[in-house]
Write a protein that holds these residues in place. Structure first.
Motif, PDB file in Angstrom:
ATOM      1  N   LYS A   1      28.631 -23.222  14.612  1.00 27.61           N
ATOM      2  CA  LYS A   1      27.709 -22.493  13.745  1.00 27.61           C
ATOM      3  C   LYS A   1      26.324 -22.500  14.374  1.00 27.61           C
ATOM      4  CE  LYS A   1      30.243 -24.241   9.704  1.00 27.61           C
ATOM      5  NZ  LYS A   1      30.892 -22.969   9.346  1.00 27.61           N
TER       6      LYS A   1
ATOM      7  N   SER B   1      24.511 -30.946   3.674  1.00 27.22           N
ATOM      8  CA  SER B   1      25.577 -30.801   2.679  1.00 27.22           C
ATOM      9  C   SER B   1      26.923 -31.336   3.131  1.00 27.22           C
ATOM     10  CB  SER B   1      25.744 -29.321   2.295  1.00 27.22           C
ATOM     11  OG  SER B   1      24.558 -28.804   1.742  1.00 27.22           O
ATOM     12  N   ASN B   2      27.163 -31.392   4.445  1.00 25.54           N
ATOM     13  CA  ASN B   2      28.504 -31.678   4.951  1.00 25.54           C
ATOM     14  C   ASN B   2      28.650 -33.016   5.655  1.00 25.54           C
ATOM     15  OD1 ASN B   2      30.302 -29.024   4.661  1.00 25.54           O
ATOM     16  ND2 ASN B   2      28.190 -28.414   5.085  1.00 25.54           N
ATOM     17  N   PHE B   3      27.590 -33.811   5.652  1.00 22.05           N
ATOM     18  CA  PHE B   3      27.653 -35.128   6.280  1.00 22.05           C
ATOM     19  C   PHE B   3      27.066 -36.157   5.325  1.00 22.05           C
ATOM     20  CE2 PHE B   3      27.790 -32.191   9.809  1.00 22.05           C
ATOM     21  CZ  PHE B   3      28.671 -32.785  10.712  1.00 22.05           C
ATOM     22  N   GLU B   4      27.479 -37.402   5.515  1.00 22.94           N
ATOM     23  CA  GLU B   4      26.938 -38.489   4.704  1.00 22.94           C
ATOM     24  C   GLU B   4      25.486 -38.763   5.061  1.00 22.94           C
ATOM     25  OE1 GLU B   4      29.343 -41.952   4.960  1.00 22.94           O
ATOM     26  OE2 GLU B   4      30.905 -41.146   3.661  1.00 22.94           O
TER      27      GLU B   4
ATOM     28  N   SER C   1      20.336 -37.532   0.715  1.00 25.99           N
ATOM     29  CA  SER C   1      20.143 -36.098   0.506  1.00 25.99           C
ATOM     30  C   SER C   1      18.729 -35.690   0.894  1.00 25.99           C
ATOM     31  CB  SER C   1      20.399 -35.735  -0.956  1.00 25.99           C
ATOM     32  OG  SER C   1      20.107 -34.377  -1.182  1.00 25.99           O
TER      33      SER C   1
ATOM     34  N   HIS D   1      31.557 -28.312  14.724  1.00 29.52           N
ATOM     35  CA  HIS D   1      32.068 -29.183  13.673  1.00 29.52           C
ATOM     36  C   HIS D   1      33.329 -28.560  13.085  1.00 29.52           C
ATOM     37  CE1 HIS D   1      31.748 -31.038   9.432  1.00 29.52           C
ATOM     38  NE2 HIS D   1      32.134 -32.002  10.262  1.00 29.52           N
ATOM     39  N   ASN D   2      34.349 -29.387  12.915  1.00 32.89           N
ATOM     40  CA  ASN D   2      35.619 -28.923  12.340  1.00 32.89           C
ATOM     41  C   ASN D   2      36.173 -27.709  13.085  1.00 32.89           C
ATOM     42  OD1 ASN D   2      35.622 -30.953  10.421  1.00 32.89           O
ATOM     43  ND2 ASN D   2      34.706 -29.684   8.816  1.00 32.89           N
TER      44      ASN D   2
ATOM     45  N   TYR E   1      23.443 -27.073   6.294  1.00 28.98           N
ATOM     46  CA  TYR E   1      24.837 -27.456   6.527  1.00 28.98           C
ATOM     47  C   TYR E   1      24.948 -28.949   6.819  1.00 28.98           C
ATOM     48  CZ  TYR E   1      29.556 -27.456   8.483  1.00 28.98           C
ATOM     49  OH  TYR E   1      30.887 -27.733   8.723  1.00 28.98           O
TER      50      TYR E   1
END
Length: 301
Positions: A147, A159-162, A165, A142-143, A156
């Protein structure tokens, strides 16, 4: 990141309310009832309202079941690496990788994160050389970074994707979640010691601790009330321990543990989890090869 519409699957089996998050736009809602006579009224589809529903868990769900790709082995060409598409490298049989797969599914990210299964018995060289030098699964591209480590990755992904929650805002629940994350290694080692040896006491104590943990919050059948990363962290392992202990040790982990029995039942209603499950017979045979051979070898040493 731009907002997108998410389909939610809401499982209803108790009368406790759950608040749907503000600024969430619903394109579709599907309901699973444990009691067909349960009355439900919903007047806000498509409206960014905060509403209360008598539900215990919410998860993003796709409109159709995902077609799973075949595992890549040493003869397979690599996917297009670092092309901007997030990729989750897993093994279909690995419980640690299964954690991240479940988190991806429950966030509704089947279209956004590409699943790339690896054959761990015949790993392609390019995976270690070009993707993840540790040569383990899971890993997430990713990006333009890769990881690893399943517990880090489920956090991760959340926290980092739509998507909905998978970690609560309630400080007391967050604190308890951290305790359960920390306890996992002790739980795992205790059960494994019972699988390796001709005794069951360590496993009994470990599952008693799970029953106690599931009793802390009464607003649902999951560890923190509603489905969370904690459930995702434990589910793949309990999925494997249960059939082995029942068949080989003649020990039913749900006997006398009503909370654990309810948790297993609720987990098996979560499509994001059930699509990742393997046949219990497969788990059983794998664990027999792993642990019964170990037991026999220790007898003759």
């Amino acid at each position: 990141m731009a907002a997108s519409s998410i389909g939610y699957q809401i499982h209803i089996n108790v009368n406790s309310p759950i608040l749907l998050p503000l600024r969430t736009n619903f394109s579709s809602l599907s309901f699973t009832f444990s009691n067909a006579k349960y009355p439900l009224k919903w007047n806000h589809i498509g409206c960014p309202k905060m509403c209360a529903l008598p539900a215990v868990s919410i998860m993003a769900s796709g409109s159709s079941r995902e077609m799973l790709p075949p595992a890549l082995d040493s003869s397979s060409e690599p996917p297009s690496i670092f092309d901007g598409t997030p990729k989750l490298y897993i093994s279909y049989s690995c419980p640690y990788a299964q954690r991240t797969w479940i988190a991806r599914n429950c966030k509704g990210l089947q279209e956004e994160i590409k699943l790339v299964p690896i054959d761990l018995k015949n790993r392609p060289d390019w995976y270690k050389e070009k993707v993840y030098p540790a040569n383990k699964v899971p890993s997430l591209e990713h990006n333009n970074e890769v990881k690893g480590e399943s517990m880090d990755l489920i956090r991760y992904i959340d926290s980092n994707f739509e998507g909905p929650s998978l970690f609560p805002d309630d400080p007391s629940k967050r604190e308890f979640a951290e305790e359960l994350f920390s306890y996992f290694d002790s739980f795992y080692k205790a059960v494994i010691s019972s699988l390796k040896e001709d005794k069951i006491n360590d496993a009994i104590a470990a599952f008693d601790s799970i029953e106690t943990a599931l009793s802390k919050f009464v607003d649902g059948s999951f560890f923190l009330g509603s489905l969370s990363l904690v459930d995702i962290a434990y589910a793949p392992f309990i999925e494997r321990f249960q059939p082995f202990l029942l068949e080989v040790k003649n020990y039913d982990i749900t006997t006398g543990r009503t909370k654990l029995a309810a948790w297993i039942k609720e987990m098996n209603q979560i499509e994001g989890y059930t699509v990742t499950k393997r046949d219990p017979k497969e788990h059983l045979e794998n664990y027999k090869r792993r642990f019964l051979v170990y037991c026999l070898s220790t007898v003759f040493i």
